[in-house]
Design a protein around this motif. Structure first.
Motif, PDB file in Angstrom:
ATOM      1  N   ILE A  34       3.443  -6.548 -14.961  1.00 56.70           N
ATOM      2  CA  ILE A  34       2.762  -5.550 -14.129  1.00 56.70           C
ATOM      3  C   ILE A  34       1.288  -5.927 -14.132  1.00 56.70           C
ATOM      4  N   SER A  35       0.800  -6.493 -13.037  1.00 60.67           N
ATOM      5  CA  SER A  35      -0.561  -7.030 -13.066  1.00 60.67           C
ATOM      6  C   SER A  35      -1.316  -6.782 -11.765  1.00 60.67           C
ATOM      7  N   ARG A  36      -2.619  -6.590 -11.903  1.00 55.26           N
ATOM      8  CA  ARG A  36      -3.578  -6.494 -10.801  1.00 55.26           C
ATOM      9  C   ARG A  36      -3.253  -5.378  -9.804  1.00 55.26           C
ATOM     10  N   ASN A  37      -2.671  -4.294 -10.296  1.00 57.80           N
ATOM     11  CA  ASN A  37      -2.380  -3.154  -9.438  1.00 57.80           C
ATOM     12  C   ASN A  37      -3.474  -2.099  -9.560  1.00 57.80           C
ATOM     13  N   ARG A  38      -3.576  -1.251  -8.543  1.00 60.85           N
ATOM     14  CA  ARG A  38      -4.512  -0.135  -8.546  1.00 60.85           C
ATOM     15  C   ARG A  38      -3.709   1.159  -8.433  1.00 60.85           C
ATOM     16  N   CYS A  39      -3.848   2.032  -9.432  1.00 61.46           N
ATOM     17  CA  CYS A  39      -3.112   3.298  -9.450  1.00 61.46           C
ATOM     18  C   CYS A  39      -4.109   4.437  -9.589  1.00 61.46           C
ATOM     19  N   MET A  40      -4.128   5.339  -8.617  1.00 59.12           N
ATOM     20  CA  MET A  40      -5.130   6.390  -8.587  1.00 59.12           C
ATOM     21  C   MET A  40      -4.522   7.770  -8.398  1.00 59.12           C
ATOM     22  N   ASN A  41      -4.987   8.719  -9.222  1.00 60.36           N
ATOM     23  CA  ASN A  41      -4.695  10.145  -9.074  1.00 60.36           C
ATOM     24  C   ASN A  41      -3.252  10.509  -9.401  1.00 60.36           C
ATOM     25  N   TRP A  42      -2.601   9.738 -10.281  1.00 60.10           N
ATOM     26  CA  TRP A  42      -1.241  10.079 -10.705  1.00 60.10           C
ATOM     27  C   TRP A  42      -1.274  10.920 -11.975  1.00 60.10           C
TER      28      TRP A  42
ATOM     29  N   TYR B 106       0.872  -1.180   0.000  1.00 55.60           N
ATOM     30  CA  TYR B 106       0.000   0.000   0.000  1.00 55.60           C
ATOM     31  C   TYR B 106       0.906   1.225   0.000  1.00 55.60           C
ATOM     32  N   ILE B 107       0.816   2.026  -1.065  1.00 58.32           N
ATOM     33  CA  ILE B 107       1.781   3.107  -1.269  1.00 58.32           C
ATOM     34  C   ILE B 107       1.072   4.448  -1.426  1.00 58.32           C
ATOM     35  N   LEU B 108       1.558   5.434  -0.701  1.00 55.36           N
ATOM     36  CA  LEU B 108       1.119   6.818  -0.858  1.00 55.36           C
ATOM     37  C   LEU B 108       2.371   7.650  -1.109  1.00 55.36           C
ATOM     38  N   SER B 109       2.461   8.249  -2.296  1.00 54.37           N
ATOM     39  CA  SER B 109       3.693   8.942  -2.667  1.00 54.37           C
ATOM     40  C   SER B 109       3.372  10.239  -3.397  1.00 54.37           C
ATOM     41  N   ALA B 110       4.292  11.196  -3.281  1.00 53.56           N
ATOM     42  CA  ALA B 110       4.102  12.493  -3.918  1.00 53.56           C
ATOM     43  C   ALA B 110       4.568  12.499  -5.367  1.00 53.56           C
ATOM     44  N   TYR B 111       5.452  11.560  -5.744  1.00 52.69           N
ATOM     45  CA  TYR B 111       5.976  11.634  -7.107  1.00 52.69           C
ATOM     46  C   TYR B 111       5.935  10.297  -7.845  1.00 52.69           C
ATOM     47  N   ILE B 112       6.586   9.262  -7.326  1.00 54.16           N
ATOM     48  CA  ILE B 112       6.551   7.945  -7.964  1.00 54.16           C
ATOM     49  C   ILE B 112       6.231   6.895  -6.908  1.00 54.16           C
ATOM     50  N   GLY B 113       5.347   5.987  -7.266  1.00 48.67           N
ATOM     51  CA  GLY B 113       5.015   4.908  -6.345  1.00 48.67           C
ATOM     52  C   GLY B 113       6.066   3.815  -6.379  1.00 48.67           C
ATOM     53  N   ILE B 114       6.147   3.094  -7.507  1.00 50.80           N
ATOM     54  CA  ILE B 114       7.121   2.012  -7.686  1.00 50.80           C
ATOM     55  C   ILE B 114       7.946   2.312  -8.933  1.00 50.80           C
ATOM     56  N   LEU B 115       9.263   2.312  -8.779  1.00 50.98           N
ATOM     57  CA  LEU B 115      10.181   2.592  -9.881  1.00 50.98           C
ATOM     58  C   LEU B 115      11.125   1.407 -10.066  1.00 50.98           C
ATOM     59  N   VAL B 116      11.181   0.865 -11.281  1.00 49.69           N
ATOM     60  CA  VAL B 116      12.117  -0.216 -11.603  1.00 49.69           C
ATOM     61  C   VAL B 116      12.865   0.180 -12.870  1.00 49.69           C
ATOM     62  N   VAL B 117      14.186   0.306 -12.773  1.00 48.54           N
ATOM     63  CA  VAL B 117      15.003   0.771 -13.896  1.00 48.54           C
ATOM     64  C   VAL B 117      16.258  -0.091 -14.014  1.00 48.54           C
ATOM     65  N   ASP B 118      16.564  -0.517 -15.230  1.00 47.58           N
ATOM     66  CA  ASP B 118      17.815  -1.222 -15.529  1.00 47.58           C
ATOM     67  C   ASP B 118      17.999  -2.494 -14.713  1.00 47.58           C
ATOM     68  N   ALA B 119      16.906  -3.150 -14.385  1.00 43.56           N
ATOM     69  CA  ALA B 119      17.005  -4.495 -13.809  1.00 43.56           C
ATOM     70  C   ALA B 119      17.158  -5.484 -14.962  1.00 43.56           C
TER      71      ALA B 119
ATOM     72  N   GLY C 103      11.710  -9.157 -12.953  1.00 45.77           N
ATOM     73  CA  GLY C 103      10.834  -8.388 -12.075  1.00 45.77           C
ATOM     74  C   GLY C 103       9.355  -8.621 -12.298  1.00 45.77           C
ATOM     75  N   SER C 104       8.600  -8.610 -11.210  1.00 50.70           N
ATOM     76  CA  SER C 104       7.147  -8.725 -11.263  1.00 50.70           C
ATOM     77  C   SER C 104       6.536  -7.782 -10.233  1.00 50.70           C
ATOM     78  N   ILE C 105       5.532  -7.003 -10.658  1.00 45.12           N
ATOM     79  CA  ILE C 105       4.872  -6.026  -9.787  1.00 45.12           C
ATOM     80  C   ILE C 105       3.395  -6.384  -9.753  1.00 45.12           C
ATOM     81  N   GLU C 106       2.907  -6.857  -8.602  1.00 42.99           N
ATOM     82  CA  GLU C 106       1.590  -7.478  -8.549  1.00 42.99           C
ATOM     83  C   GLU C 106       0.744  -6.979  -7.376  1.00 42.99           C
ATOM     84  N   ASN C 107      -0.489  -6.656  -7.666  1.00 45.30           N
ATOM     85  CA  ASN C 107      -1.523  -6.442  -6.645  1.00 45.30           C
ATOM     86  C   ASN C 107      -1.147  -5.385  -5.611  1.00 45.30           C
ATOM     87  N   ASN C 108      -0.561  -4.295  -6.071  1.00 44.02           N
ATOM     88  CA  ASN C 108      -0.243  -3.183  -5.183  1.00 44.02           C
ATOM     89  C   ASN C 108      -1.276  -2.072  -5.331  1.00 44.02           C
TER      90      ASN C 108
END
Length: 325
Positions: free
Chosen positions: A147-155, A103-116, A121-126
């Motif tokens: 990138i699956s089953r995530n909820r992203c609001m108000n970005w 559960y993430i509340l952020s002002a700029y980026i929630g989850i960042l994955v770069v140059d892996a 990598g798998s990003i699920e149900n956040n």
């Protein structure tokens, strides 16, 4: 009232409260209801920065980084208020990892994955919420990421792919983006399917730059494009007519094998669905969105689940009282 009876009653109440997260149906259907889990269900944690494989170990995450035992970041409640910062960032890694159920509340980026490393990598149900209405909920710059089953609001953008290939973006719920729902930039051979994209200020999904050979199908687009003109990177503008945008090449807005397109809330039901942008692309097999029928089905489903759960609780309590007479 005995202590054991009180305990059972509390468990019953918790079970009923669990309906908040239990009712989550297929995101490919416009009937889908995504209920936001309460942040209290998670373990509070400070922002996480992973800059090497060793950082997974130093932070105490389970797993060993192999394909069968990836490092797992899960069940965390993270708040980040740093400008240009992120709640979870992973960079320059080779180990396999999963980011899930956070559960993430952020002002700029929630989850960042770069140059892996590709395919690690798998990003699920956040659940990713923006406190500023800016930035990106999930921003990825790696190949073969799921990138699956995530909820992203108000970005600014719910999901942002940059210089990434062969990724799967599926079954996510993107809502109230102040700029765009899903932005695919300079990225090739990605699959975008089964997502629900609602109420973006501009386009719900767009392919930017040289993005090519991407496939988008079975996505539900609802009331995206609430401005008269679109603006891409402050350089390219035009009349906003469609909920999709394409300036790449050889991108396909339907599944070729099944001839399944996308659901569009503004589709008239006749012919193809035109996509904004210089690619002059179309969805050849668009599907007309039916909100009223879908909403009624959703309400019936919720009432049915709640009724069955309540009945089960009552029967348990009655049985317990009889046994203790």
């Amino acid at each position: 009232m005995s202590m054991r009876f009180t305990t059972i009653l509390l468990i019953a109440i918790i079970c009923l409260g669990g309906l908040q997260t239990a009712v989550e149906m297929d995101p490919s259907s416009p009937a889908t209801v995504f209920l936001i889990p309460c942040s209290e269900y998670y373990t509070t944690h400070e922002p996480i920065s992973i800059d090497s494989d060793q950082d997974f170990v130093d932070n105490g995450f389970s797993g060993n980084g192999s394909l069968n035992s990836p490092y797992i970041i899960e069940g965390l409640n993270i708040t980040s208020s740093i400008f240009m910062g992120s709640a979870i960032s992973v960079r320059d890694t080779y180990a396999h990892f999963v980011i899930r159920d956070c559960y993430i509340l952020s002002a700029y980026i929630g989850i960042l994955v770069v140059d892996a490393a590709s395919g690690t990598g798998s990003i699920e149900n956040n659940t990713c919420l923006s406190s500023s209405g800016d930035g990106g909920g999930i921003s990825v710059g790696m190949d073969n990421c799921t990138i699956s089953r995530n909820r992203c609001m108000n970005w600014g953008q719910g999901i942002h792919l940059n210089d990434a290939s062969r990724c799967l973006i599926s079954s996510n719920n993107i809502s109230d983006s102040t700029y765009q729902g899903i932005n695919i930039r300079y990225s090739d051979n990605n699959t975008i399917s089964g997502n629900r994209i609602l109420n973006s200020s501009q386009h719900g999904l767009l392919f930017v730059g040289t993005s090519s050979f991407n496939v988008a199908y079975n996505n539900t687009f609802i009331e995206n494009g609430n401005v008269a003109m679109y603006n891409i990177d402050g350089e390219r503008t035009g009349n906003l007519i469609s909920q999709g945008y394409d300036e790449g090449s050889n991108n396909v807005w339907h599944d070729i094998e099944t001839e399944t397109g996308n659901l569009w809330s503004d589709y008239s039901g006749n012919g193809s669905y035109a996509i904004d942008g210089p690619a002059n692309n179309v969805d050849l097999y668009p599907i007309k969105y039916q909100p009223f029928q879908d909403n009624s089905d959703t309400i019936i489903t919720i009432i049915l689940i709640a009724s069955i759960s309540a009945l089960a609780v009552i029967l348990v309590l009655i049985g317990y009282r009889r046994l203790n007479k």
